[in-house]
Design a protein around this motif. Structure first.
Motif, PDB file in Angstrom:
ATOM      1  N   LEU A 229      77.409  56.310  15.469  1.00  0.00           N
ATOM      2  CA  LEU A 229      77.348  57.143  14.290  1.00  0.00           C
ATOM      3  C   LEU A 229      77.315  58.591  14.759  1.00  0.00           C
ATOM      4  O   LEU A 229      76.551  58.945  15.651  1.00  0.00           O
ATOM      5  N   LEU A 230      78.156  59.444  14.169  1.00  0.00           N
ATOM      6  CA  LEU A 230      78.193  60.855  14.524  1.00  0.00           C
ATOM      7  C   LEU A 230      77.388  61.667  13.526  1.00  0.00           C
ATOM      8  O   LEU A 230      77.506  61.471  12.313  1.00  0.00           O
ATOM      9  N   CYS A 231      76.597  62.603  14.018  1.00  0.00           N
ATOM     10  CA  CYS A 231      75.859  63.532  13.167  1.00  0.00           C
ATOM     11  C   CYS A 231      76.301  64.955  13.490  1.00  0.00           C
ATOM     12  O   CYS A 231      76.713  65.250  14.615  1.00  0.00           O
ATOM     13  N   SER A 232      76.205  65.838  12.515  1.00  0.00           N
ATOM     14  CA  SER A 232      76.739  67.176  12.673  1.00  0.00           C
ATOM     15  C   SER A 232      75.757  68.144  13.317  1.00  0.00           C
ATOM     16  O   SER A 232      76.133  69.259  13.667  1.00  0.00           O
ATOM     17  N   TYR A 233      74.498  67.755  13.464  1.00  0.00           N
ATOM     18  CA  TYR A 233      73.486  68.642  14.032  1.00  0.00           C
ATOM     19  C   TYR A 233      72.651  67.833  15.005  1.00  0.00           C
ATOM     20  O   TYR A 233      72.036  66.838  14.625  1.00  0.00           O
ATOM     21  N   ASP A 234      72.631  68.244  16.269  1.00  0.00           N
ATOM     22  CA  ASP A 234      72.026  67.384  17.289  1.00  0.00           C
ATOM     23  C   ASP A 234      70.534  67.161  17.084  1.00  0.00           C
ATOM     24  O   ASP A 234      70.038  66.050  17.255  1.00  0.00           O
ATOM     25  N   ILE A 235      69.803  68.205  16.697  1.00  0.00           N
ATOM     26  CA  ILE A 235      68.354  68.050  16.540  1.00  0.00           C
ATOM     27  C   ILE A 235      68.025  67.066  15.420  1.00  0.00           C
ATOM     28  O   ILE A 235      67.035  66.324  15.494  1.00  0.00           O
ATOM     29  N   SER A 236      68.847  67.058  14.387  1.00  0.00           N
ATOM     30  CA  SER A 236      68.567  66.160  13.263  1.00  0.00           C
ATOM     31  C   SER A 236      68.949  64.716  13.563  1.00  0.00           C
ATOM     32  O   SER A 236      68.586  63.819  12.795  1.00  0.00           O
ATOM     33  N   THR A 237      69.666  64.466  14.656  1.00  0.00           N
ATOM     34  CA  THR A 237      70.130  63.105  14.929  1.00  0.00           C
ATOM     35  C   THR A 237      68.948  62.165  15.147  1.00  0.00           C
ATOM     36  O   THR A 237      68.763  61.188  14.420  1.00  0.00           O
ATOM     37  N   ILE A 238      68.118  62.454  16.152  1.00  0.00           N
ATOM     38  CA  ILE A 238      66.982  61.571  16.425  1.00  0.00           C
ATOM     39  C   ILE A 238      65.948  61.648  15.309  1.00  0.00           C
ATOM     40  O   ILE A 238      65.312  60.645  14.975  1.00  0.00           O
ATOM     41  N   ALA A 239      65.805  62.831  14.691  1.00  0.00           N
ATOM     42  CA  ALA A 239      64.851  62.976  13.588  1.00  0.00           C
ATOM     43  C   ALA A 239      65.303  62.203  12.359  1.00  0.00           C
ATOM     44  O   ALA A 239      64.496  61.944  11.457  1.00  0.00           O
ATOM     45  N   SER A 240      66.582  61.839  12.296  1.00  0.00           N
ATOM     46  CA  SER A 240      67.108  61.019  11.214  1.00  0.00           C
ATOM     47  C   SER A 240      67.113  59.535  11.574  1.00  0.00           C
ATOM     48  O   SER A 240      66.874  58.678  10.716  1.00  0.00           O
ATOM     49  N   VAL A 241      67.373  59.231  12.843  1.00  0.00           N
ATOM     50  CA  VAL A 241      67.445  57.832  13.280  1.00  0.00           C
ATOM     51  C   VAL A 241      66.095  57.135  13.112  1.00  0.00           C
ATOM     52  O   VAL A 241      66.016  55.997  12.616  1.00  0.00           O
ATOM     53  N   ILE A 242      65.019  57.804  13.525  1.00  0.00           N
ATOM     54  CA  ILE A 242      63.701  57.155  13.492  1.00  0.00           C
ATOM     55  C   ILE A 242      63.288  56.764  12.075  1.00  0.00           C
ATOM     56  O   ILE A 242      62.909  55.603  11.836  1.00  0.00           O
ATOM     57  N   PRO A 243      63.356  57.662  11.072  1.00  0.00           N
ATOM     58  CA  PRO A 243      62.979  57.241   9.717  1.00  0.00           C
ATOM     59  C   PRO A 243      63.901  56.187   9.122  1.00  0.00           C
ATOM     60  O   PRO A 243      63.508  55.472   8.196  1.00  0.00           O
ATOM     61  N   ALA A 244      65.123  56.078   9.635  1.00  0.00           N
ATOM     62  CA  ALA A 244      66.029  55.047   9.132  1.00  0.00           C
ATOM     63  C   ALA A 244      65.583  53.646   9.525  1.00  0.00           C
ATOM     64  O   ALA A 244      65.960  52.662   8.884  1.00  0.00           O
ATOM     65  N   PHE A 245      64.771  53.540  10.593  1.00  0.00           N
ATOM     66  CA  PHE A 245      64.360  52.226  11.092  1.00  0.00           C
ATOM     67  C   PHE A 245      62.852  52.021  11.089  1.00  0.00           C
ATOM     68  O   PHE A 245      62.364  51.034  11.640  1.00  0.00           O
ATOM     69  N   ALA A 246      62.120  52.946  10.500  1.00  0.00           N
ATOM     70  CA  ALA A 246      60.666  52.790  10.436  1.00  0.00           C
ATOM     71  C   ALA A 246      60.157  53.425   9.153  1.00  0.00           C
ATOM     72  O   ALA A 246      60.596  54.515   8.771  1.00  0.00           O
ATOM     73  N   SER A 247      59.239  52.743   8.497  1.00  0.00           N
ATOM     74  CA  SER A 247      58.625  53.270   7.276  1.00  0.00           C
ATOM     75  C   SER A 247      57.122  53.037   7.337  1.00  0.00           C
ATOM     76  O   SER A 247      56.573  52.712   8.393  1.00  0.00           O
ATOM     77  N   ARG A 248      56.471  53.196   6.208  1.00  0.00           N
ATOM     78  CA  ARG A 248      55.007  53.244   6.186  1.00  0.00           C
ATOM     79  C   ARG A 248      54.344  52.019   6.813  1.00  0.00           C
ATOM     80  O   ARG A 248      53.303  52.117   7.452  1.00  0.00           O
ATOM     81  N   GLN A 249      54.932  50.854   6.657  1.00  0.00           N
ATOM     82  CA  GLN A 249      54.297  49.624   7.145  1.00  0.00           C
ATOM     83  C   GLN A 249      54.660  49.293   8.594  1.00  0.00           C
ATOM     84  O   GLN A 249      54.195  48.295   9.133  1.00  0.00           O
ATOM     85  N   ASP A 250      55.493  50.111   9.234  1.00  0.00           N
ATOM     86  CA  ASP A 250      55.994  49.806  10.571  1.00  0.00           C
ATOM     87  C   ASP A 250      55.192  50.526  11.657  1.00  0.00           C
ATOM     88  O   ASP A 250      54.343  51.370  11.382  1.00  0.00           O
TER      89      ASP A 250
END
Length: 374
Positions: free
Chosen positions: A47-68
């Motif tokens: 998956l390509l993202c347009s801003y490098d800093i937001s890449t990992i900051a976006s990946v983590i919330p996509a796979f983890a939420s309050r109960q994880d």
């Protein structure tokens, strides 16, 4: 690594004559053939993202939420910290690169879940291949064994390692001998070795497809400008050739040589530095005050002032530009004060010696009086 490559400049200039400067609107409307070419050149599901800093900051919330559950190394940089915060997951920290402490923590979490009969949840360990805030390399083989033993996913941020470490420059995972698929999520910036903009996430098709709807850094951004996509594509092409791998090997060799020559710098130490360390080939080098001088300095502000004085002398007397990192108050784990610099392909053997001599002279000049008093 390829930031000075004239070929990338030429290719980008050619694209500017064909396409507009930027991509407008959402990526579903603005993606072009050049983006598909970049996808294909990495030869993986990504998956390509347009801003490098937001890449990992976006990946983590996509796979983890309050109960994880998230388990993070204390040395991770701000984008990972921010991603963990945005996820609202339960976050646990282990000592930097300490696998015994990680094993203890994972055992503690397991026992706690068994006592509380906690429901099944998603669990992920997040580390950096090469730590931006210290320059040392994660022990990924040991991390892989622990995540398999305790049934966790592993996410590795490879921005500082991709294009340098590993036999073909694929990063710290390759250097550790891990095979594709053994690490569930790999994230990297395209602004380091690829001399472009943005970032990418590599993983199984479920990992990438899920983020197309749940990755905020992907959904709420436009596609890369076409000329930047083609610049990254050409850099990847170079990396895949024998010439590109020779350049990557040169960076590793120069990094090891510079680390060795700086090991006896008066009053300064390189974290994780030893001839047998896996960090010896890391292109990111931090010079920190020795424990004795750090204690003598008395405060973070005083330590920063000493290191800044060394950096100023390096620029004024030797023409070397280095930085003393400044960290945000938002950083949950504030790294030690340091001088930071990167090794690149322009740093040849004779220049390494000159850089080492200049750093030792500047450190001796600034820290000499303090060294005499401790």
């Amino acid at each position: 690594m390829f930031a000075t490559c004239l070929l990338l400049v030429e290719c980008s200039s050619t694209l500017l004559q064909v396409y507009v400067l930027v991509s407008a609107a959402g990526r579903y409307l603005s993606s072009r053939n050049n983006h598909a070419v970049l996808h294909h050149s990495i030869r993986a599901l990504l998956l390509l993202c347009s801003y490098d800093i937001s890449t990992i900051a976006s990946v983590i919330p996509a796979f983890a939420s309050r109960q994880d559950t998230l388990v993070l190394d204390e040395g991770v940089s701000y984008p990972i910290q921010q991603g963990a915060k945005l996820s609202r997951a339960r976050v646990h920290w282990f000592k930097h690169n300490d696998m015994q402490d990680l094993a203890r923590l994972l055992q503690h979490i397991q026992q706690q879940e068994q006592r509380e009969r906690a429901p099944v949840c998603r669990k992920m360990i997040v580390v950096e291949g090469v730590y931006a805030n210290s320059g040392d390399v994660a022990p990924l083989q040991a991390l892989y064994e622990l995540k398999e033993a305790f049934k966790y996913r592993l996410c590795v941020e490879e921005s500082q390692a991709f294009g340098v470490l590993g036999q073909t420059g694929k990063g710290a995972c390759e250097a550790a001998g891990l095979q594709p698929g053994q690490v569930e999520v790999v994230v990297s910036s395209m602004g380091t070795s690829l001399a472009s903009v943005g970032g990418f996430c590599v993983g199984h098709h479920e990992v990438c497809d899920h983020q197309r709807l749940c990755g905020q850094g992907y959904c709420f951004s436009a596609s890369l400008p076409p000329y930047l996509a083609i610049a990254a594509h050409e850099a990847l092409n170079i990396l895949g050739t024998s010439r590109g791998q020779q350049l990557a090997a040169q960076v590793r060799s120069m990094a090891a040589a510079l680390r060795k020559q700086l090991s006896d710098t008066p009053g300064l130490v390189i974290p994780g530095n030893s001839s047998s360390s896996s960090s010896s080939h890391s292109p990111v080098i931090h010079l920190q005050l020795s424990p004795e001088l750090l204690s003598a300095a008395g405060s973070r502000k005083a330590a920063d002032a000493l290191l800044q004085a060394i950096a100023d002398r390096l620029l004024d007397r030797h023409g070397l530009l280095v930085s003393v990192p400044r960290y945000s108050s938002l950083d949950g784990k504030l790294p030690p004060a340091s001088i930071k610099f990167y090794v690149h392909v322009g740093l040849t053997g004779d220049k390494v010696s000159k850089v080492a001599v200049a750093i030792r002279e500047s450190a001796r000049h600034v820290l000499g009086p303090l060294l005499a008093s401790v």
